[in-house]
Design a protein around this motif. Structure first.
Motif, PDB file in Angstrom:
ATOM      1  N   UNK A   1      -7.773  -2.685  10.207  1.00  0.00           N
ATOM      2  CA  UNK A   1      -8.937  -3.472  10.665  1.00  0.00           C
ATOM      3  C   UNK A   1      -9.425  -4.519   9.304  1.00  0.00           C
ATOM      4  N   UNK A   2      -9.461  -3.968   8.253  1.00  0.00           N
ATOM      5  CA  UNK A   2      -9.982  -4.602   7.129  1.00  0.00           C
ATOM      6  C   UNK A   2      -8.776  -5.606   6.808  1.00  0.00           C
ATOM      7  N   UNK A   3      -7.603  -5.384   7.061  1.00  0.00           N
ATOM      8  CA  UNK A   3      -6.683  -6.650   6.807  1.00  0.00           C
ATOM      9  C   UNK A   3      -6.659  -7.594   7.871  1.00  0.00           C
ATOM     10  N   UNK A   4      -7.053  -7.159   9.255  1.00  0.00           N
ATOM     11  CA  UNK A   4      -6.968  -8.106  10.143  1.00  0.00           C
ATOM     12  C   UNK A   4      -8.290  -8.864   9.983  1.00  0.00           C
TER      13      UNK A   4
ATOM     14  N   UNK B   1     -10.562  -8.700   4.937  1.00  0.00           N
ATOM     15  CA  UNK B   1     -11.300  -8.180   3.994  1.00  0.00           C
ATOM     16  C   UNK B   1     -10.607  -6.824   3.243  1.00  0.00           C
ATOM     17  N   UNK B   2      -9.328  -6.769   3.309  1.00  0.00           N
ATOM     18  CA  UNK B   2      -8.569  -5.584   2.895  1.00  0.00           C
ATOM     19  C   UNK B   2      -8.339  -5.744   1.275  1.00  0.00           C
ATOM     20  N   UNK B   3      -8.650  -4.606   0.666  1.00  0.00           N
ATOM     21  CA  UNK B   3      -8.665  -4.631  -0.842  1.00  0.00           C
ATOM     22  C   UNK B   3      -7.260  -4.860  -1.303  1.00  0.00           C
ATOM     23  N   UNK B   4      -7.060  -5.204  -2.542  1.00  0.00           N
ATOM     24  CA  UNK B   4      -5.745  -5.253  -3.029  1.00  0.00           C
ATOM     25  C   UNK B   4      -5.105  -3.988  -2.807  1.00  0.00           C
ATOM     26  N   UNK B   5      -3.640  -3.827  -2.572  1.00  0.00           N
ATOM     27  CA  UNK B   5      -3.029  -2.669  -2.380  1.00  0.00           C
ATOM     28  C   UNK B   5      -3.272  -1.582  -3.136  1.00  0.00           C
ATOM     29  N   UNK B   6      -3.346  -2.006  -4.427  1.00  0.00           N
ATOM     30  CA  UNK B   6      -3.291  -0.828  -5.367  1.00  0.00           C
ATOM     31  C   UNK B   6      -4.782  -0.260  -5.330  1.00  0.00           C
ATOM     32  N   UNK B   7      -5.898  -1.084  -5.217  1.00  0.00           N
ATOM     33  CA  UNK B   7      -7.088  -0.527  -4.912  1.00  0.00           C
ATOM     34  C   UNK B   7      -7.451   0.437  -3.429  1.00  0.00           C
ATOM     35  N   UNK B   8      -6.655  -0.223  -2.415  1.00  0.00           N
ATOM     36  CA  UNK B   8      -6.678   0.318  -1.083  1.00  0.00           C
ATOM     37  C   UNK B   8      -5.921   1.558  -1.054  1.00  0.00           C
ATOM     38  N   UNK B   9      -4.807   1.705  -1.790  1.00  0.00           N
ATOM     39  CA  UNK B   9      -4.195   2.858  -1.958  1.00  0.00           C
ATOM     40  C   UNK B   9      -5.010   4.091  -2.737  1.00  0.00           C
ATOM     41  N   UNK B  10      -5.739   3.612  -3.698  1.00  0.00           N
ATOM     42  CA  UNK B  10      -6.341   4.766  -4.460  1.00  0.00           C
ATOM     43  C   UNK B  10      -7.581   5.291  -3.446  1.00  0.00           C
TER      44      UNK B  10
ATOM     45  N   UNK C   1       0.795  -1.315   0.049  1.00  0.00           N
ATOM     46  CA  UNK C   1       0.097   0.031   0.092  1.00  0.00           C
ATOM     47  C   UNK C   1       0.720   1.339  -0.031  1.00  0.00           C
ATOM     48  N   UNK C   2       1.731   1.295   0.857  1.00  0.00           N
ATOM     49  CA  UNK C   2       2.780   2.438   0.953  1.00  0.00           C
ATOM     50  C   UNK C   2       3.228   2.801  -0.470  1.00  0.00           C
ATOM     51  N   UNK C   3       3.818   1.871  -1.018  1.00  0.00           N
ATOM     52  CA  UNK C   3       4.649   1.749  -2.343  1.00  0.00           C
ATOM     53  C   UNK C   3       3.584   2.247  -3.472  1.00  0.00           C
ATOM     54  N   UNK C   4       1.962   1.781  -3.413  1.00  0.00           N
ATOM     55  CA  UNK C   4       1.209   2.306  -4.250  1.00  0.00           C
ATOM     56  C   UNK C   4       0.903   3.860  -4.012  1.00  0.00           C
TER      57      UNK C   4
END
Length: 100
Positions: free
Chosen positions: A58-61, A64-73, A30-33
């Motif tokens: 919370x989502x990651x735990x 349910x976390x979105x893919x990093x690119x989507x989460x970053x957006x 996520x940081x990279x994105x």
């Protein structure tokens, strides 16, 4: 702010959900994105990263976390809207001060 003793211990020993997420592959991706979205290698503002930490752990735990690119957006878009509102408020304040 008063912390529950368990929360204090978790934070002190790096076992809080946020601390575990910070060390995860998801957080690194996520940081990279976010850096790509924010201009390449330009360091992210603390406010932008705080936005990621506000809801992604919370989502990651929960798995349910979105893919990093989507989460970053999503994080970047929220941050951008906040920045725009902050600039608009500042502009209105400056205009109001100029009319006085």
């Amino acid at each position: 702010m008063d912390l529950d003793p368990q929360d204090y211990d978790d934070l002190l020993h790096g076992q809080s959900m946020v601390e575990r997420w910070r060390r995860s592959d998801h957080a690194v991706a996520v940081a990279a994105e976010l850096m790509k979205l924010h201009g390449g290698t330009v360091p992210m503002s603390e406010l932008l990263w705080a936005g990621a930490e506000a809801f992604l752990p919370r989502q990651w735990h929960a798995g349910r976390a979105a893919e990093p690119a989507v989460a970053a957006f999503e994080v970047y878009d929220r941050w951008r809207r906040l920045q725009e509102r902050r600039l608009q408020r500042k502009l209105r304040q400056e205009q109001a001060d100029g009319k006085s």
